[in-house]
Design a protein around this motif. Structure first.
Motif, PDB file in Angstrom:
ATOM      1  N   VAL A   1       4.557 -52.282 -41.568  1.00 53.05           N
ATOM      2  CA  VAL A   1       5.413 -52.820 -40.383  1.00 53.05           C
ATOM      3  C   VAL A   1       6.661 -52.563 -41.910  1.00 53.05           C
ATOM      4  CG1 VAL A   1       5.255 -55.655 -40.573  1.00 53.05           C
ATOM      5  CG2 VAL A   1       3.105 -54.425 -40.217  1.00 53.05           C
TER       6      VAL A   1
ATOM      7  N   TYR B   1       7.685 -59.437 -32.789  1.00 56.88           N
ATOM      8  CA  TYR B   1       6.807 -58.265 -32.384  1.00 56.88           C
ATOM      9  C   TYR B   1       7.192 -57.729 -30.712  1.00 56.88           C
ATOM     10  CZ  TYR B   1       3.867 -54.082 -31.753  1.00 56.88           C
ATOM     11  OH  TYR B   1       2.841 -53.217 -31.729  1.00 56.88           O
TER      12      TYR B   1
ATOM     13  N   ASN C   1      -4.049 -58.997 -39.965  1.00 61.41           N
ATOM     14  CA  ASN C   1      -4.088 -58.240 -39.077  1.00 61.41           C
ATOM     15  C   ASN C   1      -3.818 -59.505 -37.521  1.00 61.41           C
ATOM     16  OD1 ASN C   1      -4.651 -55.881 -39.567  1.00 61.41           O
ATOM     17  ND2 ASN C   1      -6.176 -55.829 -39.354  1.00 61.41           N
TER      18      ASN C   1
ATOM     19  N   ARG D   1      -1.283 -58.689 -34.983  1.00 54.78           N
ATOM     20  CA  ARG D   1      -1.251 -57.851 -34.342  1.00 54.78           C
ATOM     21  C   ARG D   1      -2.383 -58.729 -33.426  1.00 54.78           C
ATOM     22  NH1 ARG D   1      -1.626 -53.750 -38.737  1.00 54.78           N
ATOM     23  NH2 ARG D   1      -1.957 -52.743 -37.180  1.00 54.78           N
TER      24      ARG D   1
ATOM     25  N   GLY E   1      -2.340 -58.267 -29.259  1.00 56.26           N
ATOM     26  CA  GLY E   1      -3.470 -57.177 -27.995  1.00 56.26           C
ATOM     27  C   GLY E   1      -3.457 -57.993 -27.255  1.00 56.26           C
TER      28      GLY E   1
ATOM     29  N   VAL F   1      -5.685 -54.416 -32.099  1.00 50.32           N
ATOM     30  CA  VAL F   1      -5.553 -54.906 -32.754  1.00 50.32           C
ATOM     31  C   VAL F   1      -3.836 -53.265 -32.557  1.00 50.32           C
ATOM     32  CG1 VAL F   1      -4.689 -54.670 -35.564  1.00 50.32           C
ATOM     33  CG2 VAL F   1      -6.339 -55.565 -34.552  1.00 50.32           C
ATOM     34  N   VAL F   2      -2.733 -53.760 -32.420  1.00 54.78           N
ATOM     35  CA  VAL F   2      -2.174 -52.731 -31.919  1.00 54.78           C
ATOM     36  C   VAL F   2      -0.879 -52.523 -33.099  1.00 54.78           C
ATOM     37  CG1 VAL F   2      -1.214 -54.086 -29.190  1.00 54.78           C
ATOM     38  CG2 VAL F   2       0.206 -54.900 -31.670  1.00 54.78           C
ATOM     39  N   ARG F   3       0.142 -51.145 -32.390  1.00 53.55           N
ATOM     40  CA  ARG F   3       0.155 -50.772 -34.118  1.00 53.55           C
ATOM     41  C   ARG F   3       1.100 -51.675 -34.619  1.00 53.55           C
ATOM     42  NH1 ARG F   3       2.395 -45.057 -31.216  1.00 53.55           N
ATOM     43  NH2 ARG F   3       2.364 -44.407 -33.493  1.00 53.55           N
ATOM     44  N   PRO F   4       1.157 -51.159 -35.906  1.00 48.45           N
ATOM     45  CA  PRO F   4       2.135 -52.005 -37.021  1.00 48.45           C
ATOM     46  C   PRO F   4       3.475 -51.745 -36.517  1.00 48.45           C
ATOM     47  CG  PRO F   4       1.217 -50.146 -38.117  1.00 48.45           C
ATOM     48  CD  PRO F   4       1.053 -50.023 -36.795  1.00 48.45           C
TER      49      PRO F   4
ATOM     50  N   LEU G   1       6.684 -54.664 -35.237  1.00 49.33           N
ATOM     51  CA  LEU G   1       5.971 -55.644 -36.160  1.00 49.33           C
ATOM     52  C   LEU G   1       7.004 -55.706 -37.372  1.00 49.33           C
ATOM     53  CD1 LEU G   1       5.060 -58.698 -36.269  1.00 49.33           C
ATOM     54  CD2 LEU G   1       2.917 -57.553 -38.025  1.00 49.33           C
TER      55      LEU G   1
END
Length: 279
Positions: free
Chosen positions: A65, A125, A208, A211, A215, A245-248, A251
């Motif tokens: 992140v 994001y 989390n 994210r 998602g 949980v989407v990729r960091p 963000l």
């Protein structure tokens, strides 16, 4: 009450930014590269200290992140601060790696605490649904979603999540910690370049949370779930297996806000109180 600096020490505020792609998050971890370790070690070297000075941060970002508006504080001996105050910023620039930058160093007001004094944190994001993928020059900061996204549907779903709720369905639980948060802003806009930017602002976030919310909202945007689904998951209070949980890397911590100096002590007391719904 906020813990004040020990006698003979000065609390110093640092405003900083970093590219998170090569870091295992903010917090020190044995055998891993972290932002905290890089910054504490740089401070130790430029102040010629025997051991690193410990930093307190506004938001402990996860691995990958980014941050544009991160805030931290450190308590330095008064004589060190007197010696370094005019030179510290430039010395840090010469010592830090290029993926971490400190933009401002200042003496903090009484009762300032980078973590507990914060009124809110704002994250962004960024995601692209372009069929050809993400601009190669932005690939480290924009997620590619391989389905067309309906921004209006995402905003409709987002509006149902605003306010104070128990976000247990969107958080990784931690022993002794509450998952009650006040979500102040959650909205989406598509820029002229086609990149969709989500703005997420809350008094605090649990692990989390952003994210996981993203998602769920991407599932609404691409038509796999209706706009009321994320709110149903929230009300259920448990993680739905469909919430990914989407990729960091999409963000970024953009901003941390603090009250006027005279209100810092009250904000510290409020933030340290374990809250319940309606408290």
């Amino acid at each position: 009450m906020s813990v004040e600096p020990e006698s003979g020490r000065v609390r110093v505020r640092l405003d900083l930014a970093y590219d998170g792609r090569d870091f295992s998050g903010w917090a020190r971890q044995r055998g891993r590269r972290t932002v905290q370790e890089e910054l504490e070690d740089a401070l130790r070297v430029v102040t010629r200290a025997e051991r690193p000075w410990e930093l307190t941060v506004a938001g402990r970002t996860d691995a990958g992140v980014h941050a544009r508006g991160q805030v931290a504080h450190v308590d330095l001996p008064a004589e060190v601060w007197d010696e370094q105050r005019e030179r510290l910023l430039r010395r840090l620039a010469g010592r830090l790696p290029h993926d971490v930058r400190v933009w401002r160093v200042s003496e903090a007001p009484a009762h300032f605490d980078a973590r507990f004094s914060a009124l809110w944190r704002r994250y962004a994001y960024r995601v692209s649904d372009h069929p050809g993928g993400v601009d190669p020059l932005r690939r480290g900061h924009v997620l590619w979603h391989n389905w067309p996204l309906d921004v209006a549907a995402m905003n409709e779903a987002s509006a149902r999540l605003l306010g104070e709720h128990d976000f247990a369905a969107y958080c990784r639980r931690r022993e002794g910690a509450t998952t009650i948060r006040r979500l102040l802003t959650l909205d989406w806009t598509r820029g002229a370049d086609g990149v969709i930017e989500g703005t997420v602002r809350a008094d605090a976030f649990c692990h989390n949370m952003v994210r996981a919310l993203v998602g769920a909202l991407l599932f609404v945007g691409d038509g796999h779930r209706p706009p009321e689904w994320p709110a149903r998951v929230l009300a259920g209070g448990v993680r739905d297996s469909a919430v990914h949980v989407v990729r960091p890397h999409g963000l970024t911590l953009e901003e941390v806000a603090y009250p006027e100096d005279g209100l810092l002590a009250d904000r510290n007391r409020e933030a340290r109180t374990l809250r319940t719904l309606g408290s």
